[in-house]
Each structure stands twice: as C-alpha cells, then as structure tokens.
Design a protein around this motif. Structure first.
Motif, mmCIF file in Angstrom:
data_model
loop_
_atom_site.group_PDB
_atom_site.id
_atom_site.type_symbol
_atom_site.label_atom_id
_atom_site.label_comp_id
_atom_site.label_asym_id
_atom_site.label_seq_id
_atom_site.Cartn_x
_atom_site.Cartn_y
_atom_site.Cartn_z
ATOM 1 N N SER A 100 -53.692 -78.017 -22.124
ATOM 2 C CA SER A 100 -53.638 -76.803 -22.944
ATOM 3 C C SER A 100 -55.011 -76.442 -23.480
ATOM 4 C CB SER A 100 -52.697 -77.007 -24.131
ATOM 5 O OG SER A 100 -51.390 -77.234 -23.717
ATOM 6 N N ASP A 101 -55.090 -75.187 -23.899
ATOM 7 C CA ASP A 101 -56.289 -74.652 -24.530
ATOM 8 C C ASP A 101 -56.169 -74.872 -26.047
ATOM 9 O OD1 ASP A 101 -58.481 -73.097 -25.246
ATOM 10 O OD2 ASP A 101 -57.302 -71.240 -25.219
ATOM 11 N N VAL A 102 -57.075 -75.657 -26.612
ATOM 12 C CA VAL A 102 -56.990 -75.973 -28.044
ATOM 13 C C VAL A 102 -57.116 -74.711 -28.895
ATOM 14 C CG1 VAL A 102 -58.226 -77.103 -29.951
ATOM 15 C CG2 VAL A 102 -57.746 -78.367 -27.848
ATOM 16 N N ASP A 103 -57.927 -73.771 -28.443
ATOM 17 C CA ASP A 103 -58.200 -72.581 -29.245
ATOM 18 C C ASP A 103 -56.967 -71.705 -29.453
ATOM 19 O OD1 ASP A 103 -60.221 -71.049 -30.651
ATOM 20 O OD2 ASP A 103 -59.923 -69.529 -29.087
ATOM 21 N N SER A 104 -56.106 -71.618 -28.458
ATOM 22 C CA SER A 104 -54.896 -70.786 -28.579
ATOM 23 C C SER A 104 -53.616 -71.607 -28.609
ATOM 24 C CB SER A 104 -54.822 -69.799 -27.415
ATOM 25 O OG SER A 104 -54.539 -70.482 -26.211
ATOM 26 N N GLY A 105 -53.699 -72.874 -28.227
ATOM 27 C CA GLY A 105 -52.498 -73.698 -28.137
ATOM 28 C C GLY A 105 -51.667 -73.415 -26.900
ATOM 29 N N TYR A 106 -52.135 -72.492 -26.057
ATOM 30 C CA TYR A 106 -51.364 -72.121 -24.865
ATOM 31 C C TYR A 106 -51.565 -73.149 -23.739
ATOM 32 C CZ TYR A 106 -49.569 -67.487 -26.094
ATOM 33 O OH TYR A 106 -48.865 -66.462 -26.639
ATOM 34 N N GLU B 60 -58.448 -73.690 -35.482
ATOM 35 C CA GLU B 60 -57.647 -72.469 -35.365
ATOM 36 C C GLU B 60 -56.149 -72.703 -35.466
ATOM 37 O OE1 GLU B 60 -58.839 -69.743 -35.665
ATOM 38 O OE2 GLU B 60 -60.896 -69.787 -34.958
ATOM 39 N N ILE B 63 -51.392 -78.219 -32.349
ATOM 40 C CA ILE B 63 -50.490 -78.460 -31.225
ATOM 41 C C ILE B 63 -49.679 -79.703 -31.571
ATOM 42 C CG2 ILE B 63 -50.294 -79.048 -28.773
ATOM 43 C CD1 ILE B 63 -52.920 -77.562 -28.296
ATOM 44 N N TYR B 78 -42.885 -79.348 -27.184
ATOM 45 C CA TYR B 78 -44.306 -79.030 -27.361
ATOM 46 C C TYR B 78 -44.350 -77.709 -28.094
ATOM 47 C CZ TYR B 78 -48.939 -77.218 -25.956
ATOM 48 O OH TYR B 78 -50.211 -76.692 -25.936
ATOM 49 N N ASN B 80 -47.074 -74.996 -30.450
ATOM 50 C CA ASN B 80 -48.365 -74.745 -31.096
ATOM 51 C C ASN B 80 -48.150 -73.788 -32.266
ATOM 52 O OD1 ASN B 80 -48.043 -72.333 -29.311
ATOM 53 N ND2 ASN B 80 -49.971 -71.774 -30.271
ATOM 54 N N HIS B 82 -50.809 -71.079 -34.043
ATOM 55 C CA HIS B 82 -52.164 -70.502 -34.102
ATOM 56 C C HIS B 82 -52.084 -69.086 -34.673
ATOM 57 C CE1 HIS B 82 -52.963 -73.880 -31.438
ATOM 58 N NE2 HIS B 82 -54.266 -73.644 -31.538
ATOM 59 N N LYS B 84 -54.130 -66.923 -35.624
ATOM 60 C CA LYS B 84 -55.056 -65.876 -35.136
ATOM 61 C C LYS B 84 -54.694 -65.398 -33.741
ATOM 62 C CE LYS B 84 -57.546 -68.283 -32.029
ATOM 63 N NZ LYS B 84 -58.445 -68.164 -30.914
ATOM 64 N N ASN B 85 -53.726 -66.053 -33.104
ATOM 65 C CA ASN B 85 -53.349 -65.661 -31.740
ATOM 66 C C ASN B 85 -52.921 -64.206 -31.620
ATOM 67 O OD1 ASN B 85 -53.896 -68.011 -30.422
ATOM 68 N ND2 ASN B 85 -51.782 -68.554 -29.960
ATOM 69 N N THR B 94 -45.759 -70.788 -29.674
ATOM 70 C CA THR B 94 -45.069 -70.867 -28.390
ATOM 71 C C THR B 94 -44.574 -72.294 -28.229
ATOM 72 O OG1 THR B 94 -47.014 -71.502 -27.127
ATOM 73 C CG2 THR B 94 -46.572 -69.151 -27.297
#
Lengths: 357, 357
Positions: A100-106, B60, B63, B78, B80, B82, B84-85, B94
């Motif tokens: 996953s991308d830490v910045d967005s959690g996606y 940001e 997770i 799982y 997250n 975020h 700011k998303n 998500t």
C-alpha cells in the motif's frame, strides 16, 4: 507499474500469473534479484516499523499477519501454517499479501504469496549465507525435502555457487521428488539414507522440516567445524530442529530478535543468549563469518520485511506485463464523502438490470 | 456458500457486487440482519481472540489490521484512515477483509469492506442504542454529515424507529447532500445551522465528524438529561469529539476497553475511568439504560468482531447468488508438498504459449 485506470482498481497477481512472472524472469534470476531487494531493505533496517507477527494459534495450526512499513510503502502478508493440511490435499503454508501507499492508505497491489513466500525464504537464506557460509562452499545438505527444498537449492546455486546437494527426508519419496525436480538444473545430487549421511562433507546444512513439534534433526556430533547451518524449519513456538548443544557452540544470526526468541531455534535458550542481528552484518556494523573453523547458524523464522521486499520486487517487475488482473476493490464515489450516494446511483442505474440475489 | 470449484479458488466480492448485494437485500433489511449477526457475536464475546487493532501511523493517517477469531472462523480487516484523501478525490476510509477457516488456515472469502464498514458501523451503533437510547426515541441529531451519516440514519430507523433527523455539518453542502440522499426514505429532516440547534429536542445525538484532531463537537450544556450520545467520529489517538465534562456525567459503554482507552473519547480520561463493556449489557451481565434521566454514551471506535460478523453475514447471504468472482489466490499443486513441481509443470505446459513478460 502500469498507470491505474481509476482509483478504485487494485492490480491482483494470481497464482498462475505469479508462476508466469517467475518463469518469464527465470527462477535463478528471480531469486538473485529478489535477494538483492531483501538485502537492500535489510541494509536500511532501521527505517522500518517492526512488530513481531500477529499470530492466531489453534489446535491445528496458526494464522498470522505480518505488517511492516518503510514510511513510504506499507506491506503485510497473511500466512497460515497447518502441517496436517497435506493430508487433505492442501498446502501446509499458503499466503497472500498487499502493498500500500502510506500517503493515502490505498492498496497498490494484492498478490498471491504462497509461491512468493517460498522464493523469499530461499532468497533470504542464500543472501544470509553470502555473509555466513565458509569460503568456496559448494556442497549443501538439505534435510527435509518438502515444498521449500528446491527453492533453497536454486537460491544457493544462484547466490553462492552451490553445485553439490546431499538430500535426506524421513519420507524417501520426498527426496526422490526433490531430486527429480532439480535434475537438469546443473546440480550433482546425492540422495542419502540418514541425516548423518547427508551432512558428510557439506559446507552448508539446510534444515527445512515441517512438523509442528520440537524435533532433533541435527545433533551436536553431526556438525563439524566451519559449517554454516541454515535452519529454516523451526519457525513457531514449540517447533525446533536443532539440538541445544549446537546452539551453544554456534554464532547465531537472526532476523528480528523479539520474534526469533519466541519462534526460532533460540526459543530453547535463555532470553539473553547472545545473537547477532543479520541486518547489522549487512550494514557493516557487525562481523559475519570470522574464520574457517567457526560454526555459523542462521536461525531463520521469516520476517515481515522480507515479504515487503518481495512485494516491492514483483510490483517493479510487473511493469509492462499483463500478468495481473484488475480488482474493483475500493469504493470510489465521484464525491468521496458521498458513499451512500454511490449506492443510490447504482440503484438508479441498475434498477432493471441488476443481477438477482 | 457455493461449493468451491477447487481448493485454490477464493470468492471475491467487489465493490460493485457488494452494492448489488446490499440493494438486492434492501439497505434497511441488510442493516437489520447485520445488526443481528453483530449482536449474536457480542453475546458470545468471550469465545473470541481479541487484540487491539495493529496500527501503522504516518503523518497523513493510519493503516490498520483488525484480526479476530471465534476458534472456527478467522477474520481480519485492512482499513486506512486518511482525512486529507478527500482533497485528491479519494475516500478517507477504505477497507477490505478476509474470512478464513481456522482448521485449514485457508481463506474462504475476500471482500471489499469500504461499504461494508460503513454498514457495520451504523448497525453496531443502532444495535447498541437498542439497549441504551431512551424509550420511544424518535428524533436523532447527526453532527457531521459525511460518508457515515446516511448509514447511521437508516440503521436507527430500521432498529429503533427514528423518524426525525436534525442535521448539522460545518460544511453546509455536506448537510444538503445528506438530506437529499435521505429524502423519500421516510424521514422528517431538519437542516440546522449549528450543533446547538441540531441537538434541540433530539433523543439521540450522533457525532460523526472526521478531522484527525481533538475537537469539541459537543459541550456539556448541549446535552440534556436522558439523551443517548452515539459518538462515532473519535476513533484514533488524538481524535475526540466530546468535551470532557460530558464524559464525567455520562454512563459510558465501550466495545473493547484496551482499544477504546487509546482511541475513543475516554482517551481524555484516567485509565481507570469506569466504563461498561457493551457485550456485557447484551449478554445480560450488566445493565444498559437504567432510567429516563441518565445520559448514556456509546464511545464507538469500531472493533474487529464487528467486521468478523459482517464478513460472516455477507458470506451467508452470498449463497445462491452470482455476486462474486473467483480468485486464483492459493497455490494448489496436485501433490501439496510439490510446490516447485507446480512451477515446472506450468513451464512445460506453457513453454510456447506463456504470456510474454
């Protein structure tokens, strides 16, 4: 990585696509490159979030989650260990993982990891042996010729130049199958009738047995000076492979001490028994093998960072291939706060055409 | 559950299929039935393996992995968070989850859980309110009209008969959207210009704001006697919604204290501040609401067992539908110990036809 068509889609690597990825790259090259990714991540060990794996134990086995993050990427693996599974045609160990991308959690990638775990375990062992095995090692004993054995053999060939294999398993058919699978891959293979016979002349001894119990695959008298022991099988509480006396005269290298002290061979030892963290050897902060007489032991249990490296590697190799499917995994409303509205719009859109329940 | 074609296949519920499952069942019925599953699992709370969620925090967001098991099934989510998303068109939250068979460790189901989490959060709130809200409650304030708000409204209508809604959000467009989404669903809706206005005459106050910071959505003077507060938004360290004085005069009900003390409104209180575990109320071991003057507070943060119940529910509802895809997730060699042989057979099979890398 291919550009994602939309935010809701996550690429998925199936077992079949993972096999094709491995075969297209070539198993030896794959192991070699994967080991380099693992080595690079061990070298920057300190940047990672580290926790012992989160295990859910039951009578028949264990289900584990293994998360880690380097601050930019986050990865976790789901893995089970159920020795009795083979009796019903199932794998002892199956796994899948997510990057996953830490910045967005996606999530960026979902992948099978049964095959990938076998590869990363072997790549880690061989990578460790580069620092720990005696010079010019070319002969390896493999005790326990199950699902991990061929991967270990090929990783040690790719990274160390191991050419001679001495195989032993309590099940002669396992040895037969391992030898058959490895024929024509450039090995000189000796099937042995005992562990004692298998270790004769071996520079590296790999133990990879699977029973969930304390066993004694190796006793002290079987380990000569200068040997490197690659202990792969002992990887959960109550499961060890080596006699305690071997541990007493070995220099022991581990992945992540808080986890290894619970799961590894060193669960037999006091909690303060000295060990060296492998990453420190790789980062040049601690010596690996010091001389030709030393017995070295890599007490491998498998750590989350290795899975992270493996997911990172396959993600990089996926670029430009079609070896993945697109999963509609993430809800992606036009207006992110309007999750309910997405349901309403789906209802309007499909009022007549929706699949019946 | 449909019979699985082979051992390697795991059914996957995409976002689209989840929407269709919800719409086919009907959102109110879905929330009602889901709440019954959650209630049943809370009643047998003691059989579950429980750990606070395993969180990986970054600047940001966060997770998290949320595992639990009842000894027969194992589930994890799982998720997250975020805030700011939304600025980049992504969801704040998500999620996806997996349900597995404890006996073999094999996954039985992979599901999107962004929508399912919204549903289970609302179902849990309404289920708790059955035990905690004042008798004949029919008016609810919802402060914070983001992605969770409509689900809360419908769950409280389905389980408690809430018919009047008083909406407020610092963003008037959020309130407008929420009101629009809920029109024609049998509510009498009042859009309010302040939190103070929203709580007037409300029997239940739901707070569901999203900022990752300590905020004061409700102050003490806004909470009259007999009110039930359903605090949904404060769900991670450093994120709360209620003034401390409210906590001092409320009877506080929580899911899993070790997690709530870190993440919930009660992170503002000493570690020994008295709380009641909701499961004990449901199991008849502790009282819920005692009288009409009492202020009750459900300090909801979301616990793994609710996700487990939700996965269990959708798995049961999937039976006889075609609302899933089959994922080739698990390596399934003919001979389970022959993982490497599977690669070799794939190589032989596809030597000419394999997709190019």
């Amino acid at each position: 990585m291919p550009a994602l068509p939309t935010l809701n889609i996550v690429p998925f690597i199936s077992v079949e696509n993972m096999m094709d990825l491995v075969l297209n790259i070539g198993i030896e090259t794959f192991l070699d490159e994967l080991a380099a990714y693992i080595e690079a991540d061990f070298r920057r060990w300190e940047v990672f979030d580290k926790v012992p794996r989160i295990a859910s134990h039951s009578r028949e086995g264990v289900i584990e989650l293994m998360p880690t993050s380097d601050g930019t990427l986050y990865g976790f693996k789901y893995v089970n260990g159920h020795p009795k599974n083979t009796r019903t045609g199932r794998q002892t160990v199956t796994a899948f993982g997510v990057l996953s991308d830490v910045d967005s959690g996606y999530p960026l990638l979902i992948s099978e990891m049964t095959i990938l775990t076998a590869l990363r375990t072997a790549a880690t062992s061989a990578m460790a042996a580069k620092y720990l095995a005696p010079e010019n090692a070319n002969c390896m004993a493999i005790i326990g010729n199950g699902a991990q054995s061929e991967f270990q053999a090929i990783a040690f060939k790719a990274l160390l130049g191991i050419r001679r294999l001495r195989l032993y398993d309590i099940d002669p058919n396992a040895t037969k199958r391992c030898a058959k699978n490895l024929r024509n891959l450039g090995f000189e293979i000796q099937a042995c009738r005992s562990s004692e016979e298998a270790v004769e002349g071996a520079h590296v001894i790999t133990t990879a047995t699977a029973d969930k119990q304390c066993a004694t695959i190796l006793t002290d008298n079987m380990v000569g000076p200068g040997v490197h022991i690659n202990a792969v099988g002992g990887d959960c509480p109550g499961k060890t492979e080596l006699h305690r006396d071997i541990l007493l005269r070995s220099d022991i290298f581990v992945e992540y001490p808080p986890q290894t002290r619970i799961e590894g061979e060193i669960q037999q030892m006091p909690a303060d028994h000295p060990v060296t963290e492998l990453w420190q050897v790789i980062a040049g902060l601690a010596p690996g093998r010091k001389n030709g007489a030393q017995v070295t032991l890599f007490d491998s249990v498998g750590f989350a960072i290795e899975d992270f490296s493996a997911l990172r590697y396959v993600r990089d190799k996926l670029s430009g291939t079609n070896l993945y499917e697109n999963l509609d995994l993430l809800a992606d409303p036009d207006e992110p706060r309007d999750l309910f509205g997405m349901l309403l719009r789906r209802k309007a859109l499909t009022a007549t055409s929706r699949k019946p329940a």
